[in-house]
Design an enzyme around this catalytic site. Structure first.
Site, PDB file in Angstrom:
ATOM      1  N   LYS A 142      10.297 -32.535  15.504  1.00  0.00           N
ATOM      2  CA  LYS A 142      10.568 -31.919  17.291  1.00  0.00           C
ATOM      3  C   LYS A 142       9.519 -30.814  16.043  1.00  0.00           C
ATOM      4  O   LYS A 142       9.806 -29.842  14.618  1.00  0.00           O
ATOM      5  CB  LYS A 142      11.331 -31.443  17.519  1.00  0.00           C
ATOM      6  CG  LYS A 142      12.398 -32.479  18.095  1.00  0.00           C
ATOM      7  CD  LYS A 142      12.117 -33.297  18.996  1.00  0.00           C
ATOM      8  CE  LYS A 142      12.754 -34.482  19.007  1.00  0.00           C
ATOM      9  NZ  LYS A 142      11.533 -35.445  20.672  1.00  0.00           N
TER      10      LYS A 142
ATOM     11  N   LYS B  74       8.150 -35.251  26.151  1.00  0.00           N
ATOM     12  CA  LYS B  74       7.773 -34.702  25.224  1.00  0.00           C
ATOM     13  C   LYS B  74       7.729 -33.410  26.397  1.00  0.00           C
ATOM     14  O   LYS B  74       7.119 -32.195  26.024  1.00  0.00           O
ATOM     15  CB  LYS B  74       6.557 -34.253  25.026  1.00  0.00           C
ATOM     16  CG  LYS B  74       6.488 -36.223  24.267  1.00  0.00           C
ATOM     17  CD  LYS B  74       6.783 -36.080  23.149  1.00  0.00           C
ATOM     18  CE  LYS B  74       7.098 -34.857  22.276  1.00  0.00           C
ATOM     19  NZ  LYS B  74       8.046 -35.236  20.714  1.00  0.00           N
TER      20      LYS B  74
ATOM     21  N   ARG C 252       6.524 -30.129  16.058  1.00  0.00           N
ATOM     22  CA  ARG C 252       5.298 -30.802  15.108  1.00  0.00           C
ATOM     23  C   ARG C 252       3.875 -29.391  15.785  1.00  0.00           C
ATOM     24  O   ARG C 252       3.508 -29.563  17.122  1.00  0.00           O
ATOM     25  CB  ARG C 252       4.956 -31.698  14.941  1.00  0.00           C
ATOM     26  CG  ARG C 252       5.727 -32.657  14.309  1.00  0.00           C
ATOM     27  CD  ARG C 252       5.741 -34.156  14.528  1.00  0.00           C
ATOM     28  NE  ARG C 252       6.281 -34.611  13.262  1.00  0.00           N
ATOM     29  CZ  ARG C 252       7.227 -35.842  14.216  1.00  0.00           C
ATOM     30  NH1 ARG C 252       6.247 -36.684  14.229  1.00  0.00           N
ATOM     31  NH2 ARG C 252       7.463 -36.362  12.245  1.00  0.00           N
TER      32      ARG C 252
ATOM     33  N   GLY D 295      11.212 -32.147  26.238  1.00  0.00           N
ATOM     34  CA  GLY D 295      12.139 -30.865  25.229  1.00  0.00           C
ATOM     35  C   GLY D 295      13.451 -31.622  25.977  1.00  0.00           C
ATOM     36  O   GLY D 295      14.799 -31.433  25.960  1.00  0.00           O
ATOM     37  N   THR D 296      13.982 -33.223  26.490  1.00  0.00           N
ATOM     38  CA  THR D 296      14.176 -33.485  26.807  1.00  0.00           C
ATOM     39  C   THR D 296      15.679 -33.641  25.263  1.00  0.00           C
ATOM     40  O   THR D 296      16.852 -33.569  25.546  1.00  0.00           O
ATOM     41  CB  THR D 296      14.009 -35.192  27.670  1.00  0.00           C
ATOM     42  OG1 THR D 296      13.679 -35.639  25.914  1.00  0.00           O
ATOM     43  CG2 THR D 296      13.535 -35.563  28.244  1.00  0.00           C
ATOM     44  N   ARG D 297      15.162 -34.138  24.321  1.00  0.00           N
ATOM     45  CA  ARG D 297      16.350 -33.838  23.026  1.00  0.00           C
ATOM     46  C   ARG D 297      16.820 -32.544  22.837  1.00  0.00           C
ATOM     47  O   ARG D 297      18.386 -32.220  23.099  1.00  0.00           O
ATOM     48  CB  ARG D 297      15.631 -34.793  22.141  1.00  0.00           C
ATOM     49  CG  ARG D 297      16.673 -34.234  20.804  1.00  0.00           C
ATOM     50  CD  ARG D 297      18.026 -34.501  20.991  1.00  0.00           C
ATOM     51  NE  ARG D 297      17.500 -36.031  21.551  1.00  0.00           N
ATOM     52  CZ  ARG D 297      18.794 -37.098  21.561  1.00  0.00           C
ATOM     53  NH1 ARG D 297      19.461 -36.115  20.901  1.00  0.00           N
ATOM     54  NH2 ARG D 297      18.557 -38.172  21.909  1.00  0.00           N
TER      55      ARG D 297
ATOM     56  N   TYR E 286      14.453 -22.067  18.498  1.00  0.00           N
ATOM     57  CA  TYR E 286      15.312 -22.003  18.118  1.00  0.00           C
ATOM     58  C   TYR E 286      16.422 -23.168  17.400  1.00  0.00           C
ATOM     59  O   TYR E 286      16.509 -24.692  17.906  1.00  0.00           O
ATOM     60  CB  TYR E 286      16.214 -22.044  19.588  1.00  0.00           C
ATOM     61  CG  TYR E 286      15.809 -20.092  19.831  1.00  0.00           C
ATOM     62  CD1 TYR E 286      17.028 -19.419  19.654  1.00  0.00           C
ATOM     63  CD2 TYR E 286      14.201 -19.504  20.636  1.00  0.00           C
ATOM     64  CE1 TYR E 286      16.959 -17.883  20.132  1.00  0.00           C
ATOM     65  CE2 TYR E 286      14.508 -18.613  20.684  1.00  0.00           C
ATOM     66  CZ  TYR E 286      14.947 -17.476  20.090  1.00  0.00           C
ATOM     67  OH  TYR E 286      15.161 -16.154  20.877  1.00  0.00           O
TER      68      TYR E 286
ATOM     69  N   ARG F 298       6.894 -29.038  31.408  1.00  0.00           N
ATOM     70  CA  ARG F 298       5.883 -27.998  30.282  1.00  0.00           C
ATOM     71  C   ARG F 298       4.982 -27.942  30.783  1.00  0.00           C
ATOM     72  O   ARG F 298       3.964 -29.017  31.535  1.00  0.00           O
ATOM     73  CB  ARG F 298       6.781 -27.979  28.551  1.00  0.00           C
ATOM     74  CG  ARG F 298       6.105 -29.620  28.408  1.00  0.00           C
ATOM     75  CD  ARG F 298       6.227 -29.935  26.547  1.00  0.00           C
ATOM     76  NE  ARG F 298       5.934 -29.085  25.939  1.00  0.00           N
ATOM     77  CZ  ARG F 298       5.487 -29.111  24.613  1.00  0.00           C
ATOM     78  NH1 ARG F 298       5.739 -29.784  24.119  1.00  0.00           N
ATOM     79  NH2 ARG F 298       4.887 -27.876  24.143  1.00  0.00           N
TER      80      ARG F 298
END
Length: 315
Positions: free
Chosen positions: A278, A72, A280, A74-76, A263, A155
């Site tokens: 993503k 969670k 949410r 932001g790896t994707r 973005y 993060r």
């Protein structure tokens, strides 16, 4: 002659397997070396190897870069943005080779088979966020390739905890299964529940210490996940430099989608956004509880900043 040619090609597509650094426990070292020999035996299976060569000159190869986490963080998004570069070949799904025992026992040939076909000039990348917090993973990655370049995206720890809960909550909702409120996880006997797994995953300095036992800091690039959300291009530029890629990704590859609130990507005229899962909204949490969470992470964050020699704009 066939065996000789097979051996030569194997040397080309696989990084040198090196012994791990001396372990404190000799039994652990012996067990690790024994397992590594088994991995290498599985790698030399001829029939599996043929499946990794394509007629167009591309082949599957072990990754030269791994996005190791954090969950969670932001790896994707990082993988999708990095995939804009023509010299990147990314594995689509999370492989879980180094942290799942049933996968690791399959050996390196199985791992190669999970990779995309790539050309010699391309860097193969895979991402599995659970790697960062798995104690066994750093040594296993080091055993495969001590020169591996690692990407870690982080993060604000408190925000990461809320995102962690949100993902599990929605997974249960989609299956029409009830799930407790976040307060039930965060509070235990009137105090912050520090045994909650989501909180443990945000103790970055503990997990980072484990990685630094095997990889120097200059082999681990930390991406600021909060900045990647707000202004992705500068962060991706840093990743390009770390991976020694030619500057191919431009600011024009990103555009803000007002409907989604984050973005999206523009590649050769084609626009695409991350999955609807993503971005949410986080659950509403009592201000006093949030303050407890921020207070708890204050010292761990300070230790992490000292460990990596930089600071982040976290609570």
């Amino acid at each position: 002659m066939a065996a000789f040619l097979l051996g030569a090609v194997l040397l080309i597509v696989q990084p040198q397997i090196v012994p791990s650094r001396p372990a404190i426990n000799s039994k652990t070292e012996t067990s690790s070396q024994s397992l590594q020999r088994e991995l290498l035996k599985k790698t030399s299976q001829k029939n599996d190897f043929k499946e990794n060569i394509h007629s167009n000159g591309s082949c599957r190869q072990l990754p030269q870069t791994i996005i190791i986490g954090v969950r969670k963080g932001g790896t994707r998004a990082l993988l999708e943005m990095l995939s804009l570069h023509p010299d990147i070949a990314a594995a689509e799904s999370e492989v879980h080779f180094f942290d799942w025992e049933d996968h690791y026992r399959n050996g390196l040939q199985w791992y190669i088979h999970q990779m995309p076909f790539s050309y010699p000039h391309q860097i193969t990348v895979e991402k599995t966020p659970a790697y960062f917090t798995s104690p066994k993973v750093p040594e296993r990655v080091y055993n495969m390739n001590k020169s591996m370049r690692l990407l870690l995206i982080l993060r604000d720890p408190s925000e990461r905890v809320l995102s962690d809960y949100t993902q599990v909550f929605y997974n249960h909702m989609q299956k029409h299964k009830p799930y407790p409120s976040i307060e039930q996880f965060l509070i235990k006997d009137g105090e912050l529940n520090v045994d909650y797994k989501a909180i443990n995953r945000s103790l970055y300095y503990i997990h980072m210490q484990n990685w630094l036992k095997y990889f120097p800091l200059d082999r681990i690039h930390i991406v600021d996940g909060d900045k990647l959300i707000k202004d992705p291009f500068p962060e991706i530029e840093k990743v390009e430099r770390f991976l020694k890629l030619s500057p191919q990704i431009n600011a024009s590859n990103f555009y803000f989608n007002k409907t989604k609130g984050f973005y999206c990507l523009r590649d050769s005229g084609r626009e695409r956004c991350l999955h609807e899962s993503k971005g949410r909204a986080h659950p509403q949490v009592d201000t006093r509880l949030l303050e407890k969470l921020h207070e708890y992470f204050h010292e761990p964050n300070k230790k992490f900043f000292e460990l990596v020699g930089r600071t982040f704009d976290w609570h």
